[in-house]
Design a protein around this motif. Structure first.
Motif, PDB file in Angstrom:
ATOM      1  N   ALA A  20       0.829  -1.207   0.000  1.00 20.52           N
ATOM      2  CA  ALA A  20       0.000   0.000   0.000  1.00 20.52           C
ATOM      3  C   ALA A  20       0.866   1.260   0.000  1.00 20.52           C
ATOM      4  O   ALA A  20       1.973   1.280   0.531  1.00 20.52           O
ATOM      5  N   ARG A  22       0.945   5.162   1.203  1.00 18.70           N
ATOM      6  CA  ARG A  22       0.315   6.063   2.178  1.00 18.70           C
ATOM      7  C   ARG A  22       0.856   7.476   2.000  1.00 18.70           C
ATOM      8  O   ARG A  22       2.015   7.653   1.647  1.00 18.70           O
ATOM      9  N   SER A  29      -4.698  10.749   6.869  1.00 16.54           N
ATOM     10  CA  SER A  29      -3.754   9.766   6.360  1.00 16.54           C
ATOM     11  C   SER A  29      -4.455   8.953   5.280  1.00 16.54           C
ATOM     12  O   SER A  29      -5.368   8.179   5.564  1.00 16.54           O
ATOM     13  N   ILE A  31      -4.607   6.143   2.155  1.00 15.13           N
ATOM     14  CA  ILE A  31      -3.982   4.877   1.817  1.00 15.13           C
ATOM     15  C   ILE A  31      -4.561   4.387   0.484  1.00 15.13           C
ATOM     16  O   ILE A  31      -5.770   4.445   0.266  1.00 15.13           O
ATOM     17  N   GLU A  42      -7.299   6.419   6.418  1.00 14.00           N
ATOM     18  CA  GLU A  42      -6.929   5.479   7.479  1.00 14.00           C
ATOM     19  C   GLU A  42      -6.984   6.193   8.824  1.00 14.00           C
ATOM     20  O   GLU A  42      -6.376   7.238   9.005  1.00 14.00           O
TER      21      GLU A  42
END
Length: 76
Positions: A20, A22, A29, A31, A42
C-alpha cells in the motif's frame, strides 16, 4: 447524503498492506491499496472509502472487497 464503506485494517491481507501507498494530506492519512478502485482514509485501525452512488463504481469496489474476502460495513 454521502455513504461510506468501512473496513478493519486487520481484515486486509498483509501482502496488500505491505504494498500500500500512504500519504499525509493535512490531518488525514490516505492509503491506496493495490487493485482497490479508491483511496481511503486510514484512522484508528479502520479504512474509510466512499460508497459510490454510481452502480459500476460500486460494483468494482465490492468485487475487490469480495475477491480478498474483506468484511466491510456501509454507513451514511
Amino acid at each position: 447524503m454521502s455513504a461510506y464503506t468501512y473496513i478493519e485494517m486487520s481484515s486486509v491481507p498483509r501482502p496488500l498492506l505491505q504494498m500500500a501507498v500512504r500519504r499525509l494530506e493535512g490531518s488525514q492519512s490516505w492509503i491506496s491499496i493495490p487493485g482497490c478502485p479508491f483511496a481511503g482514509i486510514e484512522e484508528e485501525g479502520q479504512i474509510q472509502f466512499p460508497y459510490p452512488r454510481n452502480r459500476e463504481l460500486r460494483k468494482q469496489l465490492l468485487a475487490w472487497l469480495d475477491h480478498w474476502n474483506i468484511s466491510y460495513g456501509v454507513e451514511q
